[in-house]
Design a protein around this motif. Structure first.
Motif, short mmCIF file in Angstrom:
data_model
loop_
_atom_site.label_atom_id
_atom_site.label_comp_id
_atom_site.label_asym_id
_atom_site.label_seq_id
_atom_site.Cartn_x
_atom_site.Cartn_y
_atom_site.Cartn_z
N LEU A 99 92.98 71.27 8.78
CA LEU A 99 93.47 71.17 7.40
C LEU A 99 94.83 70.47 7.41
O LEU A 99 95.76 70.92 8.06
N GLN A 100 94.92 69.38 6.70
CA GLN A 100 96.09 68.52 6.76
C GLN A 100 96.58 68.16 5.36
O GLN A 100 95.79 67.77 4.51
N THR A 113 97.47 67.19 -2.10
CA THR A 113 96.21 67.87 -1.81
C THR A 113 96.10 68.05 -0.31
O THR A 113 97.03 67.72 0.44
N ILE A 114 94.98 68.60 0.16
CA ILE A 114 94.74 68.71 1.59
C ILE A 114 93.40 68.08 1.91
O ILE A 114 92.54 67.92 1.05
N THR A 115 93.25 67.69 3.17
CA THR A 115 92.00 67.12 3.63
C THR A 115 91.62 67.76 4.96
O THR A 115 92.44 68.43 5.59
N ASN A 116 90.39 67.54 5.36
CA ASN A 116 89.91 68.03 6.65
C ASN A 116 89.85 66.87 7.64
O ASN A 116 89.20 65.86 7.37
N VAL A 117 90.55 67.00 8.76
CA VAL A 117 90.39 66.09 9.89
C VAL A 117 89.76 66.88 11.03
O VAL A 117 89.44 68.06 10.87
N ALA A 118 89.57 66.25 12.15
CA ALA A 118 88.86 66.91 13.25
C ALA A 118 89.61 68.17 13.71
O ALA A 118 90.80 68.10 14.02
N PRO A 119 88.94 69.31 13.77
CA PRO A 119 89.57 70.52 14.31
C PRO A 119 89.57 70.47 15.84
O PRO A 119 88.96 69.59 16.45
N GLY A 120 90.24 71.41 16.44
CA GLY A 120 90.27 71.49 17.90
C GLY A 120 90.52 72.92 18.34
O GLY A 120 91.03 73.74 17.57
N ALA A 121 90.15 73.22 19.57
CA ALA A 121 90.34 74.58 20.08
C ALA A 121 90.37 74.58 21.59
O ALA A 121 89.71 73.78 22.25
N THR A 122 91.16 75.49 22.13
CA THR A 122 91.15 75.78 23.57
C THR A 122 91.05 77.29 23.75
O THR A 122 91.51 78.06 22.89
N LEU A 123 90.46 77.70 24.84
CA LEU A 123 90.30 79.13 25.13
C LEU A 123 90.75 79.40 26.55
O LEU A 123 90.16 78.89 27.51
N ASP A 124 91.83 80.17 26.69
CA ASP A 124 92.29 80.64 28.00
C ASP A 124 91.59 81.94 28.34
O ASP A 124 91.61 82.88 27.53
#
Length: 217
Positions: free
Chosen positions: A98-99, A112-123
């Motif tokens: 969300l940007q 306003t806001i837009t959706n760009v590519a999300p990301g995630a890491t899991l330790d």
């Protein structure tokens, strides 16, 4: 988006158009699972406290010790193979995508806001055992891993066809980015791998909260 309000009888502030830019879920041995989040809004303004606001009741704490870890390959359904006596901690970091968008709209706040590519890491922190060394092998081979973390709570008043207990379920698909050297926890060897979550997999990152609420508080 949400309007956030905070303060006391002396002064109250609010922030409109609030949205979460990133959040973290984490847990460790002997603790409760925790959540932290970063919110962005247009601006902070003063206001009179909204009458009748009440803090939602939290009727259950998610205990790390009630968790289970599952690890599989894409040829097997996620959540098939449980890895026991090995998980000692985890940290899931999610960037929502969300940007805020600033345009010439007659105001200095974002439009306003837009959706760009999300990301995630899991330790994931493991006891240094056969499960850990198997994941080190998967890291060296860059093998895609399907991982599930499932934390069960108390029995549901009305059990469904899939769940009989309240639960938090985290499903991700990814490859291990790194496995640093061994760490020491209470004079015991552990190792923490970082899984980079892939956005081209069916199980990119799904977080399910199973409870008996019909709506958000």
């Amino acid at each position: 988006t949400y309007t956030l309000e905070a303060g006391d009888a002396q002064q109250c502030h609010y922030m409109a158009y609030g949205h979460v830019t990133d959040f973290t879920l984490s847990g460790a041995s002997g603790e409760a699972v925790k959540v932290a989040s970063t919110w962005r809004g247009r601006e902070k303004l003063t206001m009179t406290k909204t009458a009748g606001q009440a803090v939602p009741t939290v009727n259950e704490v998610i205990q790390f010790g009630n968790g289970k870890l599952y690890l599989d390959t894409p040829t097997t359904a996620i959540g098939t193979t449980q890895k026991t006596s090995t998980l000692v901690g985890f940290t899931l970091k999610v960037t929502t995508g969300l940007q805020a968008i600033w345009t010439a709209d007659g105001a200095l706040t974002f439009s306003t806001i837009t959706n760009v590519a999300p990301g995630a890491t899991l330790d994931v922190s493991f006891e240094y055992d056969a499960s850990a060394t198997a994941e080190e092998t998967a890291y060296r081979a860059q093998t895609t891993r399907y991982l599930r973390l499932k934390f069960d709570g108390t029995t549901l008043t009305t059990a469904g066809t899939t769940y009989s207990k309240k639960a938090l379920v985290i499903d991700v698909a990814g490859v291990w980015d790194k496995f640093p050297p061994l760490e020491d926890k209470d004079a015991n060897d552990i190792i923490t791998g970082t899984l980079r979550v892939l956005d081209n997999e069916t199980n990119f990152c799904t977080i399910s909260v199973i409870n008996e609420l019909t709506a958000l508080p």
